[in-house]
Design an enzyme around this catalytic site. Structure first.
Site, PDB file in Angstrom:
ATOM      1  CD  GLU A 234      -3.063  -0.895   0.153  1.00 53.89           C
ATOM      2  OE1 GLU A 234      -3.054   0.118  -0.550  1.00 53.89           O
ATOM      3  OE2 GLU A 234      -3.913  -1.809   0.023  1.00 53.89           O
TER       4      GLU A 234
ATOM      5  NE  ARG B  65      -3.608   3.042  -0.611  1.00 56.18           N
ATOM      6  CZ  ARG B  65      -4.917   3.007  -0.362  1.00 56.18           C
ATOM      7  NH1 ARG B  65      -5.576   4.095  -0.135  1.00 56.18           N
ATOM      8  NH2 ARG B  65      -5.560   1.855  -0.316  1.00 56.18           N
TER       9      ARG B  65
ATOM     10  CD  GLU C  36      -9.966  -1.296  -9.115  1.00 59.06           C
ATOM     11  OE1 GLU C  36     -11.075  -0.829  -8.750  1.00 59.06           O
ATOM     12  OE2 GLU C  36      -8.972  -1.331  -8.366  1.00 59.06           O
TER      13      GLU C  36
ATOM     14  CG  ASP D 212      -5.463  -7.057  -8.197  1.00 60.86           C
ATOM     15  OD1 ASP D 212      -4.466  -7.313  -7.510  1.00 60.86           O
ATOM     16  OD2 ASP D 212      -6.396  -6.341  -7.779  1.00 60.86           O
TER      17      ASP D 212
ATOM     18  CB  THR E 276      -1.580  -0.927  -9.627  1.00 58.24           C
ATOM     19  OG1 THR E 276      -2.822  -1.619  -9.587  1.00 58.24           O
ATOM     20  CG2 THR E 276      -1.060  -0.702  -8.218  1.00 58.24           C
TER      21      THR E 276
HETATM   22  C1  DMJ Z   1      -5.975   0.618  -5.487  1.00 61.90           C
HETATM   23  O1  DMJ Z   1      -5.278   0.915  -4.332  1.00 61.90           O
HETATM   24  C2  DMJ Z   1      -5.116  -0.053  -6.515  1.00 61.90           C
HETATM   25  O2  DMJ Z   1      -5.711   0.065  -7.751  1.00 61.90           O
HETATM   26  C3  DMJ Z   1      -4.858  -1.503  -6.198  1.00 61.90           C
HETATM   27  O3  DMJ Z   1      -4.108  -2.149  -7.198  1.00 61.90           O
HETATM   28  C4  DMJ Z   1      -6.150  -2.242  -6.017  1.00 61.90           C
HETATM   29  N1  DMJ Z   1      -7.119  -1.556  -5.259  1.00 61.90           N
HETATM   30  C5  DMJ Z   1      -7.220  -0.136  -5.143  1.00 61.90           C
HETATM   31  C6  DMJ Z   1      -8.450   0.464  -5.768  1.00 61.90           C
HETATM   32  O4  DMJ Z   1      -9.552  -0.316  -5.821  1.00 61.90           O
END
Ligand code: DMJ
Length: 438
Positions: free
Chosen positions: A102, A106, A345, A229, A429
């Site tokens: 995380e 982020r 997403e 994912d 992501t």
């Molecule tokens: C985000 O923090 C990122 O996209 C992560 O890869 C998956 N989930 C959240 C958003 O849903």
């Protein structure tokens, strides 16, 4: 009577008002002003209680960092106060144990894109300091990282990890290597991908949980959703961002298996379900809002046809109740988890599909997404997630990815290409745009 008719007409015109970059800018500002008023300097806003949340008892500025490149891209002057806040208050010298994944997506991603947009060296210094504190996660017998690390002491914890948390770092760590000239970040994060890939099953699938000390699988449930994912996403994107052919080969192997064993083509829809990684036998017909990242990845891989079919399924899921549930069983089209966490997403995928096809269908989808967000999630002090999409009961949280991804992808979907030329960057992501640095 005349008054009634007039109000009705006004209400209708408001409902059908087209979505524009300005309306999304206004939504971003509404969320930002609310954060400023009730949670300034903290990790996140709690919009219902009008209070703040810090993930680790002390702030690491998750919202300010995640929101920064969005403020810049939208041309909002508030970017300046955000930058000041980050530079004045963000320090990683803290005795806290953080979840590396995380914090990487982020903060590290946010700081690197801030640096590439703004060129202020202080963003890069913060990024490097953070990455150095995260590096001990890779000190395991397999080279696959532990999930948690103490930012001050470097002490790591948790031998159990999942593919997404193991494999989602090469874009951020690799960019840091290119920017600093120090190959270590790239090497460590790539080795984690290679080690995980080596432990794929004979069907070329990965499971949900692996022990990073022994290298043994603990949970063999295979799917493309949360926990797996972005491992797949980063293999493909590492090739696109750095030209890494090994990553492309690994992606190719997995993508064949995903489309062979996890794809579930039904009469009139395409889904991706669960299977056992060893036998490749179908285990569950469940599909979640996180899985909706996959049409975007398929687009990048050149498969817009599958991407379009899957996005239609995701859109059906959104329209079941008017906003998407966290997860459904697609064989019965009933929810198995009823929350909506303000996730991006499905919007991300609409943005990619629109870029590749220019089909106005994706703008229409975007209008639906934005209208639903305004209708069900907007509150006087921000936007809040939903506890239950079947009742639209609200919960008290606005994740930083609402800025970083949800509203950013909506904004980009409705903005001219020149706002951020698609081919000039690869999105992490967490939707932080990183520039090519070969
Ligand atoms: C985000 O923090 C990122 O996209 C992560 O890869 C998956 N989930 C959240 C958003 O849903």
């Amino acid at each position: 009577m005349r008054f009634l008719l007039l109000s009705l007409a006004l209400a209708c015109s408001a409902a059908s008002r087209p979505v524009t970059p300005d309306s999304i800018r206004a939504a971003y500002l509404h969320a930002w002003e609310s954060y400023k008023k009730y949670a300034w300097g903290h990790d996140a806003l709690k919009p219902l209680s009008m209070s703040a949340r810090d993930w680790y008892g002390t702030s690491l500025c998750l919202t300010p960092v995640d929101a920064y490149d969005g403020l810049v891209l939208m041309g909002l002057k508030e970017a300046a106060e955000d930058k000041q806040l980050i530079l004045d208050s963000l320090s990683f010298d803290k005795d806290v144990e953080v979840q590396s994944f995380e914090i990487t997506i982020r903060l590290l991603g946010g700081l690197l894109s801030a640096y590439q947009l703004d060129r202020d060296q202080r963003f890069l210094s913060l990024a490097r300091d953070l990455a150095d504190r995260l590096l001990p996660i890779y000190d395991t017998p397999t080279g696959m990282p532990c999930r948690f690390v103490n930012l001050r002491t470097g002490k790591t914890r948790d031998s159990l990890n999942n593919p997404a948390e193991i494999g989602t770092a090469i874009l951020e760590f690799g960019t840091l290597s290119k920017l600093t000239g120090s190959p270590l970040y790239y090497e460590k994060s790539k080795n984690a991908l290679v080690q995980l890939f080596k432990r794929r099953s004979s069907k070329d699938l990965v499971g949900s949980t692996i022990n990073v000390i022994t290298g043994e699988w603990v949970d063999k449930d295979s799917h493309i959703g949360g926990g797996i994912d972005s491992y797949y996403e980063y293999l493909l994107k590492a090739w696109l961002l750095f030209g890494d052919e090994d990553c492309k080969k690994m992606w190719d192997v997995h993508s064949r298996a995903i489309n062979k064993y996890l794809a579930d083509a039904r009469k009139d829809s395409l889904w991706y379900g669960h299977a056992d990684m060893d036998s490749a036998k179908r285990t569950f017909t469940r599909f979640g809002s996180l899985e909706a990242f996959f049409p975007a990845t398929l687009c990048l891989a050149g498969d817009t046809s599958r991407a379009a079919r899957l996005e239609e399924s995701c859109f059906r899921m959104w329209n079941l109740y008017g906003i998407e549930p966290e997860e459904i069983d697609y064989s019965t089209m009933t929810p198995t988890a009823k929350e909506y966490y303000l996730r991006p997403e499905i919007i991300e995928s609409a943005y990619y599909l629109y870029h590749y096809t220019k089909n106005p269908r994706y703008l229409q989808m975007g209008e639906t997404f934005f209208t639903s967000l305004e209708k069900y999630c907007r509150v006087p002090s921000g936007y809040t997630y939903l506890k239950d999409v079947t009742t639209m009961e609200k919960a008290d949280g606005m994740e930083s990815f609402f800025f970083a991804e949800t509203l950013k992808y909506l904004f980009l979907l409705f903005s001219p290409e020149r706002t951020l030329p698609f081919d000039s960057v690869i999105f992490t992501t967490e939707a932080h745009p990183l520039h090519h640095l070969r």
